[in-house]
Design a protein around this motif. Structure first.
Motif, PDB file in Angstrom:
ATOM      1  N   UNK A  79       0.820  -1.209   0.000  1.00  0.00           N
ATOM      2  CA  UNK A  79       0.000   0.000   0.000  1.00  0.00           C
ATOM      3  C   UNK A  79       0.854   1.258   0.000  1.00  0.00           C
ATOM      4  N   UNK A  80       0.519   2.208  -0.862  1.00  0.00           N
ATOM      5  CA  UNK A  80       1.203   3.490  -0.906  1.00  0.00           C
ATOM      6  C   UNK A  80       0.439   4.581  -0.154  1.00  0.00           C
ATOM      7  N   UNK A  81      -0.763   4.295   0.285  1.00  0.00           N
ATOM      8  CA  UNK A  81      -1.577   5.297   0.968  1.00  0.00           C
ATOM      9  C   UNK A  81      -0.955   5.645   2.315  1.00  0.00           C
ATOM     10  N   UNK A  82      -0.778   6.945   2.566  1.00  0.00           N
ATOM     11  CA  UNK A  82      -0.174   7.413   3.812  1.00  0.00           C
ATOM     12  C   UNK A  82      -1.232   8.137   4.625  1.00  0.00           C
ATOM     13  N   UNK A  83      -1.647   7.538   5.715  1.00  0.00           N
ATOM     14  CA  UNK A  83      -2.734   8.106   6.522  1.00  0.00           C
ATOM     15  C   UNK A  83      -2.345   9.424   7.187  1.00  0.00           C
ATOM     16  N   UNK A  84      -1.056   9.731   7.253  1.00  0.00           N
ATOM     17  CA  UNK A  84      -0.622  10.994   7.861  1.00  0.00           C
ATOM     18  C   UNK A  84      -0.597  12.137   6.862  1.00  0.00           C
ATOM     19  N   UNK A  85      -0.837  11.850   5.575  1.00  0.00           N
ATOM     20  CA  UNK A  85      -0.850  12.888   4.540  1.00  0.00           C
ATOM     21  C   UNK A  85      -2.287  13.304   4.224  1.00  0.00           C
ATOM     22  N   UNK A  86      -2.473  14.551   3.785  1.00  0.00           N
ATOM     23  CA  UNK A  86      -3.803  14.953   3.318  1.00  0.00           C
ATOM     24  C   UNK A  86      -4.211  14.123   2.102  1.00  0.00           C
ATOM     25  N   UNK A  87      -5.506  14.042   1.869  1.00  0.00           N
ATOM     26  CA  UNK A  87      -6.017  13.263   0.747  1.00  0.00           C
ATOM     27  C   UNK A  87      -6.849  14.146  -0.169  1.00  0.00           C
ATOM     28  N   UNK A  88      -6.485  14.168  -1.442  1.00  0.00           N
ATOM     29  CA  UNK A  88      -7.241  14.875  -2.479  1.00  0.00           C
ATOM     30  C   UNK A  88      -8.115  13.855  -3.202  1.00  0.00           C
ATOM     31  N   UNK A 116       2.732  16.835  -1.023  1.00  0.00           N
ATOM     32  CA  UNK A 116       2.864  15.407  -0.760  1.00  0.00           C
ATOM     33  C   UNK A 116       1.538  14.914  -0.194  1.00  0.00           C
ATOM     34  N   UNK A 117       0.715  14.347  -1.075  1.00  0.00           N
ATOM     35  CA  UNK A 117      -0.647  13.964  -0.692  1.00  0.00           C
ATOM     36  C   UNK A 117      -0.995  12.600  -1.282  1.00  0.00           C
ATOM     37  N   UNK A 118      -2.091  12.043  -0.789  1.00  0.00           N
ATOM     38  CA  UNK A 118      -2.729  10.920  -1.456  1.00  0.00           C
ATOM     39  C   UNK A 118      -3.749  11.491  -2.437  1.00  0.00           C
ATOM     40  N   UNK A 161     -11.164  16.602   8.279  1.00  0.00           N
ATOM     41  CA  UNK A 161     -10.652  17.882   7.808  1.00  0.00           C
ATOM     42  C   UNK A 161      -9.441  17.733   6.886  1.00  0.00           C
ATOM     43  N   UNK A 162      -8.879  16.516   6.785  1.00  0.00           N
ATOM     44  CA  UNK A 162      -7.731  16.300   5.898  1.00  0.00           C
ATOM     45  C   UNK A 162      -8.155  15.966   4.470  1.00  0.00           C
ATOM     46  N   UNK A 163      -9.462  15.839   4.223  1.00  0.00           N
ATOM     47  CA  UNK A 163      -9.952  15.503   2.887  1.00  0.00           C
ATOM     48  C   UNK A 163     -10.284  16.771   2.110  1.00  0.00           C
ATOM     49  N   UNK A 164      -9.826  16.816   0.885  1.00  0.00           N
ATOM     50  CA  UNK A 164     -10.109  17.918  -0.040  1.00  0.00           C
ATOM     51  C   UNK A 164     -10.693  17.316  -1.303  1.00  0.00           C
TER      52      UNK A 164
END
Length: 457
Positions: A79-88, A116-118, A161-164
């Motif tokens: 998995x490349x998804x990083x839960x500590x990064x914001x997600x677009x 640096x986002x998902x 709040x991290x989702x855009x």
């Protein structure tokens, strides 16, 4: 016999190589790049009954090779998804012919270059294709399915709040309904020319509106046709008035893209350009586009003089809290990337006239020029217009005036009390460039060169 021996040996090597790949724990689908679906008219009846929403993931670790993303993906070792990064989250809109949108990869990569986002791409091509009225019936179900994924990601540590969400056309309203399901706690929604048909008169519950996220913005480029004409966010950017975009064909005999789609998709291309950070795309709040063009709005006092800017700045760069609700902001753009233009306020004051007249004003910078024609009336002596110029005020080399009223009933000689140019938004330390007391005979060109250096105004 030799050829048969080689064929047997090749088969053995192929089986051995395949077993080695499987033994290493990498399944074939893990190394293949996922792509958006596409559909055709032949399968329309079957596809109407199923949405088949799926998701693709792109990160800085796999910017060119999307991975299929689902609720079980996070448990995979690859998995490349990083839960500590914001997600677009990118949500496309209506797809008339069932083709996958070509701009998705470019938008995802622009986001990854900027932060640096998902990046999660929502693929709902099957539900978004063919009959528009039936597609509109699907959009809330798509939002509901997306909300299931968001809930799953919350259990892995992601915060709302991290989702855009970045929704294009109908995808903007899909994003808005996701926000409704989460009671407006999603971090941000960007609507790129939100769809207008069947939404212009809709209740706020059924379309994108400012309560759908902590911050909602929209970019309007085709509000007279495919886009929506009303404000739907905290800040609504109306590019060139939100309707006809520079460089897009105005003739019905032009290509289908040039006449129908170009204005609508300009919002996507401008947003991608803004993400590259080449130049600021800044808007000025105003009641209407005509008021903006006439120079009635010259600053951003409502935002404490910090004008909203298209891009990824927090709250579009607005520092005021709470953010003033549903503000229209206007800006002019050029016809091609990076689309940025400087807003030059041109002010012309003339002596009273006996007859009507016409004055052509040209601003020159390097080999580029901006031209505007004022039609002068006997009852008015002061004229203003905001122009899109390719360079800043301090880079304007020359101003030219020409009395183009060649007809007999037009004013012959003109006395111009002053012609001034300034750059918007107006800042207190900047003085306009003015030339005073100019006499121009009919058909004669007048020219003045400015001697200035940027940073010294």
């Amino acid at each position: 016999m030799l050829w048969e021996d080689k064929a047997v040996l090749f088969s053995i090597l192929l089986v051995y190589s395949s077993s080695q790949v499987l033994a290493s724990g990498e399944r074939q689908e893990d190394v293949e790049c996922a792509e958006l679906n596409s559909t055709r008219w032949q399968g329309y009846r079957q596809q109407r009954s199923k949405l088949e929403v799926q998701y693709l993931l792109l990160t800085r670790k796999n910017p060119d090779c999307a991975q299929r993303f689902d609720q079980d993906y996070l448990s995979k070792p690859t998995s490349y998804f990083n839960t500590s990064c914001p997600t677009k989250v990118i949500v496309h809109g209506y797809r008339a012919l069932g083709r996958k949108p070509s701009w998705v990869t470019d938008l995802a990569q622009a986001l990854l270059r900027a932060q640096d986002v998902n990046v999660v791409v929502v693929d709902w091509i099957y539900g978004a294709s063919f009959a528009y009225n039936l597609v509109v019936e699907n959009y809330k179900e798509v939002a509901l399915q997306i909300s299931v994924l968001i809930n799953r990601l919350q259990t892995h540590g992601c915060k709302l709040e991290s989702f855009h969400f970045i929704g294009v056309s109908l995808g903007a309203h899909v994003s808005g309904f996701v926000g409704t399901l989460f009671e407006g706690k999603i971090g941000r929604i960007t609507g790129l020319d939100p769809a207008g048909p069947m939404f212009k008169g809709a209740d706020t519950y059924d379309r994108l509106d400012p309560t759908d996220a902590l911050f909602v913005e929209a970019i309007h480029t085709d509000s007279d046709y495919l886009g929506i004409s009303i404000p739907v966010g905290h800040v609504d950017f109306f590019l060139n008035g939100g309707m006809d975009q520079t460089g897009c064909a105005r003739s019905r005999f032009a290509t289908m893209y040039g006449y129908v789609i170009c204005d609508h998709m300009r919002a996507v291309h401008v947003y991608m350009s803004a993400l590259n950070g080449t130049c600021p795309l800044m808007g000025i709040p105003c009641f209407s586009y005509e008021d903006f063009l006439q120079g009635s709005c010259v600053d951003c006092e409502v935002y404490k003089r910090r004008c909203p800017t298209i891009g990824l700045q927090e709250n579009s760069g607005i520092a005021t809290s709470p953010i003033p609700g549903q503000q229209k902001v206007f800006l002019l753009t050029t016809s091609s990337s990076p689309f940025c233009a400087h807003h030059i306020l041109l002010r012309l004051e003339v002596s009273p006239l006996d007859k009507s007249a016409e004055v052509e004003v040209t601003l020159l910078t390097w080999n580029e020029e901006t031209v505007h024609r004022f039609r002068l009336q006997t009852a008015t002596t002061v004229y203003q217009r905001v122009l899109a110029h390719p360079a800043a005020l301090c880079q304007i080399d020359t101003i030219r005036l020409k009395n183009t009223g060649a007809r007999l009933y037009r004013q012959g000689d003109l006395h111009i009390k002053s012609v001034c140019i300034s750059e918007l938004p107006l800042l207190r330390h900047e003085e306009p460039l003015c030339v005073n007391n100019i006499d121009i005979r009919r058909g004669v060109l007048w020219s003045h060169d400015f001697v200035q250096v940027c940073g010294t105004l």
